[in-house]
Design an enzyme around this catalytic site. Structure first.
Site, PDB file in Angstrom:
ATOM      1  N   GLY B 507       1.117  -1.284   0.302  1.00  0.00           N
ATOM      2  CA  GLY B 507      -0.309  -0.310  -0.011  1.00  0.00           C
ATOM      3  C   GLY B 507       1.140   1.402   0.007  1.00  0.00           C
ATOM      4  N   GLU B 747       7.470  -4.954   9.276  1.00  0.00           N
ATOM      5  CA  GLU B 747       7.804  -5.879   9.434  1.00  0.00           C
ATOM      6  C   GLU B 747       7.111  -6.365  11.302  1.00  0.00           C
ATOM      7  OE1 GLU B 747      11.469  -6.667   8.737  1.00  0.00           O
ATOM      8  OE2 GLU B 747      11.708  -4.537   8.673  1.00  0.00           O
TER       9      GLU B 747
END
Lengths: 160, 797
Positions: B507, B747
């Site tokens: 995104g 992450e």
């Protein structure tokens, strides 16, 4: 090369006639011969659902179906679904609920969602989850996909 | 009360809203053309022949029959490309193997043909004779005396002047890379401890399982310039690497990145299939397309780094951590890729997740005949956090202290610097701990579950907590950690945002467009993002280290602010104002104080363009974060911001079957600030479920160097019915350097799930399991005391 076999079927409502090798999968035929690149190769052995299409109104993994078995059938791909009012509703729901990340699994999930909601327009969340267990998604964690399909099934009244 | 004109004018801010991804409508209608869907006129299809031995000398390769297959244009082996050069971060890896194969994924020959079928038929006709060599597939054994050496000889290739040059030196101990870090004095820490625990952990093989398989299209033009269609996450670094590989000017390489079917770190390195496709394109003078099958994807794409880890840690009477000492053996596999550099991230967690006064960290990445490890979302941090958070529970329990209180006592505050040199300008660690604990009712449930250990009910409930620290503002590993942006405004106030930052499904293009709209007061649909062509986009180091929103975002804001400044400076005198009196909102130039509209931005741009002193509004900006490289001792403030999260897992353990169900994850993430709420929720939910797979079901079974389950039937990804309930809170610490206060988060959500689940299983059953994943068989055995816990090898001191 093996002999070609002529088959005829309806693809997204349009009659098609093609000659295909005996061992060709429906996935290869759709992608390589008919420009239906929305149907994805994910695994080639029916485990991921990325290649899901609808044959006579039942979803199948097109990688496991021989092209010749499409003869006389009514085939719908994501390109066909996307052009229907329900496809547009589902598309909007997937977009607005953030159900799409890399998007590679999305066409297969759209096809399967249509099947689940056709079979049971009042499908519960658990039933939608069960209906999607053959469609793998590595990006989203599924939650937003389930939200989107639930919303498409039960459109909430517009609020302003 | 009715909103004032100013409130109305500024109500169009998109920050924190749920903004749908710009690329989603096409993706959800099957229109998006991924690499797999692109076919270039005249293209050939390539396939690769891989080794059938794990470690062997190649005696002969016979390709004559393969060359005679109709439709085959080229069959190549190493002999056909004597000019090939090694790839990988230590240059120990030749794309096509000439004399020795070191793993079952090794590339021996390749075919380019008119059709995939013809290429496959040709592969079947290639005959390879091997002379088997002794194998070593256990990283501890590979360190031992007398172990077969994988790279025991210098690797020499012809240099530019034709003479052989050494590109990779002989390795006499199978140690591919080694790291040692320390601060304080661990023995002093040990003396100050009242509790010391030591355990060995085994972190297993998993792999990315991108839904779109790997692939590439390579094409040379008549002048010898190379065009690559590639899903690389680091296009600008790879331009340079491919140039070195081919001995051509990097300026003659152009990389176009079509939409990608998942990345997660898998596309940070060059793998042999890419040079091989390039070789075939060069030799055949045709465009060459190479796509993996799913089985190849399992066998020949990288894995997460498997790690054997020994952790010793202690605390004093008050519950303050005294020291941590870590030794790890990383199974490097046969060649060196980014997996061998995961210690850079692991040592951050070992040294700085909670205050650690004395620390020692050592890693050896060891060659074996196994698949080789690359980078994978979290980059070593899942492994390090798994061990550290197990010890946080064990130390607290040994001391008789509440596990949350113990963590809060050792958690850092904003403004602290760690002994490794990380500076926590903003830090929501304690808020993460408190929020996750409170929302999950952690303390009460953790106590209650203990009462059921011996109640005779075979189904137990458990709750476990783990936290993580990760870079949130890039990571300065290359000479620059920057990103460039070009912004172009057209006559109708439509923006073209040209960014070096790649979209890999996460995104980024939407969040960058959002940040630009925020500056320019324009709606999101006025932005077109161009982010996939090195001939157009400015330099960026790549999509990794959770850096794109932070670095690409600051770069986009920088370019947008320059455009805004230019508009306001020209508009101000005409309006009889100073630029600072004006702002851009709702598609208009407005008075900053009142929101009163002065002129439509599009109209202003047209009048500027078609005036006598005609001008366009186009700006550029390069953002370099204020971070530094690690010094020789691995110290330094390597990121411009740091991110925290606490995740609480609730599980149900069926002690009769060993089945562990993940019921709920309560997560609290310090994200700096929420920019696109829809996007950040998606990142976190997806990361949680990826972490769930790592903890419970995913297991790449590697036996004697052979992957036994290269398919989705036997490699178990989490499916839709299995996901947990997810309660996600955002801690907004408004980082001073972050774009609108945000930090990287890509992450983070995957990192501490396995650690939290391990603690939850202990809380449910009183049994701690030190090896992942928690499959029913392993849990069943552990509950009956018949598991072999991981052991540190005696001869690997």
């Amino acid at each position: 090369m093996s002999a070609l076999i002529e088959i005829e079927f309806r693809l997204n409502g349009i009659s098609r006639r093609v000659s295909v090798p005996l061992q060709m999968s429906a996935l290869e035929m759709l992608r390589d011969m008919m420009g239906q690149h929305g149907t994805k190769y994910g695994c080639g052995e029916g485990e991921c659902g990325a290649c899901t299409i609808s044959v006579d109104h039942r979803t199948v993994n097109s990688c496991l179906k021989f092209a010749v078995d499409c003869d006389g059938r009514d085939i719908q791909t994501i390109e066909g679904l996307a052009a229907t009012p329900f496809g547009e509703t589902l598309n909007r729901a997937m977009v607005e609920h953030g159900a799409v990340q890399c998007g590679f699994c999305t066409p297969g999930i759209m096809m399967q969602a249509q099947q689940v909601l056709t079979d049971n327009p009042d499908a519960s969340r658990a039933q939608i989850q069960r209906g999607l267990e053959g469609n793998l998604c590595r990006c989203t964690g599924y939650r937003k996909i389930l939200d989107a399909i639930e919303a498409a099934a039960h459109p909430s009244p517009a609020v302003d | 009360m009715a909103p004032t004109p100013r409130e109305e004018a500024f109500a169009d801010s998109l920050i924190g809203r749920r903004v749908p991804k710009l690329d989603a409508p096409d993706k959800a209608s099957g229109r998006t053309r991924y690499l797999h869907d692109i076919n270039v006129p005249g293209q050939l299809h390539a396939k690769i022949l891989r080794a059938t031995e794990v470690h062997a000398r190649i005696v002969s390769i016979d390709v004559e029959a393969a060359r005679r297959v109709p439709g085959v244009h080229a069959v190549i082996t190493a002999a056909d490309v004597p000019w090939q050069r090694p790839i990988g971060i230590t240059k120990d890896h030749m794309p096509l193997k000439a004399d020795i194969v070191r793993s079952r994924r090794d590339e021996i020959a390749a075919v380019a043909a008119d059709t995939v079928q013809a290429a496959q038929e040709a592969l079947r006709l290639i005959r390879v004779a091997y002379e088997p060599l002794p194998i070593v597939t256990n990283s501890a054994q590979a360190l031992g005396p007398g172990a077969p050496l994988l790279h025991g000889e210098d690797l020499r290739v012809p240099g530019r002047n034709g003479a052989l040059e050494v590109v990779h030196k002989a390795c006499s101990d199978n140690v591919s890379m080694a790291y040692e870090y320390g601060h304080g004095d661990v023995s002093q820490g040990e003396r100050e401890s009242v509790v010391v625990v030591e355990d060995v952990f085994w972190l297993h093989y998993v792999t990315h399982c991108c839904m779109g398989v790997s692939g590439v299209i390579a094409e040379f033009d008549a002048s010898g310039s190379l065009l690559l269609y590639s899903n690389t996450q680091v296009p600008f670094l790879h331009k340079r690497e491919f140039a070195e590989l081919l001995g051509i000017d990097p300026g003659r390489i152009r990389i176009i990145q079509p939409p990608i079917g998942g990345g997660f770190g898998s596309k940070l390195d060059i793998y042999p299939f890419e040079p091989i496709a390039i070789f075939l394109a060069k030799i055949t003078r045709r465009p060459v397309k190479l796509l993996f099958t799913r089985e190849e994807e399992f066998i020949a794409s990288p894995t997460r780094q498997p790690v054997l880890l020994k952790l010793r840690s202690g605390c004093d009477r008050e519950g303050r951590l005294t020291f941590r000492a870590v030794d790890t053996i990383h199974d490097n596999g046969a060649y060196t890729s980014w997996g061998a550099t995961t210690p850079f991230v692991m040592m951050q967690t070992i040294s700085s997740l909670y205050r650690v006064p004395h620390c020692h960290y050592r890693t050896r990445a060891v060659y074996t005949n196994n698949p080789y490890a690359g980078s994978f979302r979290g980059y070593g941090n899942l492994q390090a956090t798994f061990a550290v958070e197990a010890h946080m529970d064990k130390l607290a329990d040994a001391l008789g202290m509440d596990a949350l209180e113990f963590r809060l006592l050792n958690a850092q505050d904003p403004g602290e610097s760690t002994p490794q040199g990380m500076h926590f300008r903003s830090c929501g660690f304690k808020e993460c701990l408190g929020t996750a604990a409170e929302r999950s009712d952690y303390a009460a449930k953790r106590r209650r579950n203990l009462e059921h250990w011996n109640d005779g009910n075979p189904v137990k409930r458990g709750i476990g907590m783990a936290s993580m620290l990760h870079v949130g503002g890039g990571a300065k590993m290359y000479p620059s950690d920057g990103c460039g942006t070009i912004i172009k405004l057209d006559d109708f106030a439509k923006v073209t945002l040209i960014t070096g930052a790649s979209e890999i499904g996460q995104g980024s293009e939407t969040v960058l467009a959002l940040l630009v709209c925020e500056e320019l007061g324009l709606p999101i649909d006025s932005v077109t993002v161009v982010n996939n062509d090195t001939a157009i986009t400015p330099w960026d180091v790549g999509v990794h280290a959770s850096r794109t929103t932070f670095i690409g975002g600051n770069s986009a804001i920088g370019a947008a602010r320059k455009a805004k400044r230019k508009i306001l400076e020209i508009a101000a005198p005409k309006a009889g104002r100073t630029p600072d009196d004006l702002d851009l909102r709702g598609g208009h130039i407005v008075l900053r104080a009142t929101g009163e509209r002065i002129q439509e931005i599009g109209k202003f741009l047209r009048s500027l363009h078609f005036s006598e002193k005609a001008e366009l509004v186009m700006t550029t900006y390069y953002y370099e974060p204020p971070s530094v490289h690690l010094d020789r001792n691995y110290k330094g403030n390597v990121s411009a911001a740091y991110a925290w999260a606490t995740q609480v897992a609730e599980v149900e353990v069926d002690t009769d079957t060993g089945i562990v169900r993940l019921l709920k994850i309560t997560a609290a993430h310090d994200v700096g600030r929420v920019l696109n709420r829809l996007g950040i929720e998606g990142q976190i939910e997806g990361g949680i479920v990826m972490g769930q797979g790592y903890a419970l079901s995913e297991d790449l079974l590697v036996e004697d160097g052979v992957i036994r389950n290269p398919n989705f039937r036997d490699y178990k990804l989490v499916t839709a019915p299995e996901i947990p309930e997810m309660d996600v809170s955002f801690i907004e610490t408004m980082d001073g350097e972050g774009p609108q206060g945000a930090k990287g988060v890509g992450e983070a959500p995957a990192i501490c799930i396995a650690a939290a689940v391990a603690n939850a299983i202990y809380n449910a059953t009183g049994t701690r399991i030190y090896a992942l994943p928690f499959t029913p068989e392993k849990v069943y055995r552990a509950l009956r005391g018949s598991n072999m816990p991981p052991k540190w090898p005696a001869d690997a001191a």
